[in-house]
Design an enzyme around this catalytic site. Structure first.
Site, PDB file in Angstrom:
ATOM      1  N   GLY A 131      -7.654   1.670  -0.933  1.00 14.44           N
ATOM      2  CA  GLY A 131      -8.617   2.185  -0.078  1.00 14.44           C
ATOM      3  C   GLY A 131      -9.177   3.536  -0.274  1.00 14.44           C
TER       4      GLY A 131
ATOM      5  N   ARG B 183      -6.622  -4.516  -2.919  1.00 12.56           N
ATOM      6  CA  ARG B 183      -5.360  -3.961  -2.904  1.00 12.56           C
ATOM      7  C   ARG B 183      -4.844  -5.456  -3.217  1.00 12.56           C
ATOM      8  NH1 ARG B 183      -5.739  -0.625   2.469  1.00 12.56           N
ATOM      9  NH2 ARG B 183      -5.614   1.137   1.873  1.00 12.56           N
TER      10      ARG B 183
ATOM     11  N   ASP C  22      -1.399   6.623  -4.303  1.00 13.62           N
ATOM     12  CA  ASP C  22       0.005   5.976  -5.067  1.00 13.62           C
ATOM     13  C   ASP C  22       0.610   4.208  -5.138  1.00 13.62           C
ATOM     14  OD1 ASP C  22       0.594   5.432  -2.183  1.00 13.62           O
ATOM     15  OD2 ASP C  22       2.424   6.738  -2.366  1.00 13.62           O
TER      16      ASP C  22
ATOM     17  N   THR D 169      -7.942   9.224  -2.915  1.00 16.39           N
ATOM     18  CA  THR D 169      -7.645   8.514  -1.583  1.00 16.39           C
ATOM     19  C   THR D 169      -7.759   9.685  -0.900  1.00 16.39           C
ATOM     20  OG1 THR D 169      -5.893   8.194   0.420  1.00 16.39           O
ATOM     21  CG2 THR D 169      -5.203   9.712  -1.972  1.00 16.39           C
TER      22      THR D 169
ATOM     23  N   ASP E 179      -6.467  10.292   2.351  1.00 12.88           N
ATOM     24  CA  ASP E 179      -5.791  10.497   2.748  1.00 12.88           C
ATOM     25  C   ASP E 179      -4.879  12.621   2.438  1.00 12.88           C
ATOM     26  OD1 ASP E 179      -5.447   8.527   4.651  1.00 12.88           O
ATOM     27  OD2 ASP E 179      -3.561   8.056   3.762  1.00 12.88           O
TER      28      ASP E 179
ATOM     29  N   ASP F  68      -2.259  12.533   0.179  1.00 13.53           N
ATOM     30  CA  ASP F  68      -1.076  12.494  -0.034  1.00 13.53           C
ATOM     31  C   ASP F  68      -0.112  12.824  -1.474  1.00 13.53           C
ATOM     32  OD1 ASP F  68      -1.900  10.436  -0.071  1.00 13.53           O
ATOM     33  OD2 ASP F  68      -0.485   9.802   1.530  1.00 13.53           O
TER      34      ASP F  68
ATOM     35  N   ARG G   8      -2.352   6.900   7.219  1.00 10.86           N
ATOM     36  CA  ARG G   8      -1.116   6.823   7.883  1.00 10.86           C
ATOM     37  C   ARG G   8      -0.032   6.572   8.054  1.00 10.86           C
ATOM     38  NH1 ARG G   8      -2.087   1.439   4.266  1.00 10.86           N
ATOM     39  NH2 ARG G   8      -2.376   3.192   2.874  1.00 10.86           N
TER      40      ARG G   8
HETATM   41  O1  F6P Z   1      -5.171   5.010   2.298  1.00 10.82           O
HETATM   42  C1  F6P Z   1      -6.382   5.012   2.700  1.00 10.82           C
HETATM   43  C2  F6P Z   1      -6.395   5.148   4.195  1.00 10.82           C
HETATM   44  O2  F6P Z   1      -7.847   5.343   4.729  1.00 10.82           O
HETATM   45  C3  F6P Z   1      -5.289   5.094   5.485  1.00 10.82           C
HETATM   46  O3  F6P Z   1      -5.556   6.278   6.152  1.00 10.82           O
HETATM   47  C4  F6P Z   1      -5.791   4.263   6.054  1.00 10.82           C
HETATM   48  O4  F6P Z   1      -4.450   4.420   6.638  1.00 10.82           O
HETATM   49  C5  F6P Z   1      -5.639   3.075   5.745  1.00 10.82           C
HETATM   50  O5  F6P Z   1      -5.908   3.785   4.183  1.00 10.82           O
HETATM   51  C6  F6P Z   1      -6.050   1.965   6.245  1.00 10.82           C
HETATM   52  O6  F6P Z   1      -6.240   1.153   5.371  1.00 10.82           O
HETATM   53  P1  F6P Z   1      -7.726   0.077   5.910  1.00 10.82           P
HETATM   54  O7  F6P Z   1      -8.832   0.143   4.665  1.00 10.82           O
HETATM   55  O8  F6P Z   1      -6.724  -1.431   4.383  1.00 10.82           O
HETATM   56  O9  F6P Z   1      -7.534  -0.807   7.150  1.00 10.82           O
END
Ligand code: F6P
Length: 323
Positions: free
Chosen positions: A11, A72, A103, A126, A128, A130, A172
């Site tokens: 992300g 990804r 990660d 990221t 997040d 985390d 998430r």
């Molecule tokens: O890991 C970053 C993040 O923004 C999370 O907070 C979220 O759950 C996820 O990516 C969303 O991913 P995508 O853009 O693939 O929907």
């Protein structure tokens, strides 16, 4: 080391561009040739690799998203995919990698190193926050400020209409965005995956608020809360308190975009330079991070496997601040 490559993966997060810029300029400062891999591991497999010079990263420090694009990659999860990626790097003579991501990105880099011996140093990118091994990740500060701006605006309309709002923020697996934007936004409650969410407690808090003559209330919910998303939780509350005028607002990907804050740009710049320095010093399978304002390198293993819990003190603040 004569040639390195940089990529962004997973992300995206605001400040990734500032980090790419720092990597490129740090490499140039060390007389290292630097390449950009487009779309992370997918680009590595497809040999979508371009040379980067200093002007390639001009005028991007203030831009959200990532000029290197992000993905990804499913193919990189297979040995065949990783072998192709290795052959692409070999063809260009690339001897080291800077990976900007979370990660999942570092897990890939670790396996890749074990199989093909190409060293990688990571930068935590990221929203997040985390990742173990750094106080803050690149993009988190911008994301909480974006969420905060939205919470402030929702508060205006919540107040006008005497409503209860459940505001869902990203995260998430982690409640960092929720807790920080919730404290700063004056939320009555913050629901995070790290603690058990009890519907009775939400009801109690809302009723207490009403008893204290609160006319509108804000509950910030991390999307990964173990009790469900904001819509699910709001529906359960509505069942018990049908007289309340409840609305749900899901902030979504707005939190991933936008011009990075000064904090994110500075963090990204420091970590990008540290990553190149790490490669030059012969480090591998480590993430550059900043803890208590000091630069540190943490093994991918620890970054991936160790938890970075939210301070209990922060969670307790909400109860007092929302009285
Ligand atoms: O890991 C970053 C993040 O923004 C999370 O907070 C979220 O759950 C996820 O990516 C969303 O991913 P995508 O853009 O693939 O929907």
């Amino acid at each position: 080391m004569k040639k390195i490559a940089v990529f962004t993966s997973g992300g995206d997060s605001p400040g990734m561009n500032a980090c790419v810029r720092a990597v490129v300029r740090a490499a140039i400062a060390q007389q290292i040739e630097v390449f950009g891999i487009i779309r992370g591991y997918d680009g590595m497999i497809r040999q979508d690799i371009i040379p980067l010079q200093s002007p390639s990263v001009s005028n991007i420090i203030q831009r959200g998203g990532t000029i290197l694009k992000s993905a990804r990659s499913k193919d990189f999860m297979t040995y065949e995919g990783r072998k192709k990626a290795f052959e692409s790097l070999q063809a260009k003579g690339i001897e080291g990698i800077v990976a900007i991501g979370g990660d999942g990105t570092f897990k890939g880099a670790q396996v890749f190193f074990e199989e093909f011996g190409i060293p990688t140093v990571g930068c935590p990118g990221t929203i997040d926050n985390d990742l173990y091994g750094t106080d803050y990740t690149i993009g988190f500060d911008t994301a909480i400020n974006t969420a905060l701006e939205a919470i402030d605006k929702i508060r205006d309309t919540a107040d006008s209409h005497d409503r209860v709002f459940f505001i869902e923020v990203m995260g998430r697996d982690a409640g960092y965005i929720a807790i920080q934007s919730g404290i700063a936004g004056g939320a009555e409650l913050v629901l995070v995956p790290e603690t058990e969410t009890k519907i009775e407690h939400i009801i109690h808090t809302l009723e207490q608020g009403k008893a204290r003559n609160k006319t509108s209330e804000i509950i910030v919910v991390a999307e990964g809360d173990e009790a469900g998303d904001a819509t699910t939780i709001a529906a359960q509350v509505k069942e018990k308190l049908p007289h309340l005028d409840i609305r749900v607002s899901v902030l979504g990907h707005i939190q991933r975009g936008g011009s990075p804050t000064a904090r994110d740009r500075i963090l990204a710049s420091r970590l990008g330079i540290a990553a190149v320095q790490g490669l030059v010093e012969g480090r591998s399978n480590v993430m550059a991070g900043i803890i208590n304002d000091e630069l540190v390198y943490t093994s991918f293993h620890d970054t991936i496997h160790k938890a970075k819990p939210i301070k209990a003190e922060l969670l307790q603040l909400i109860d007092i601040l929302s009285l």
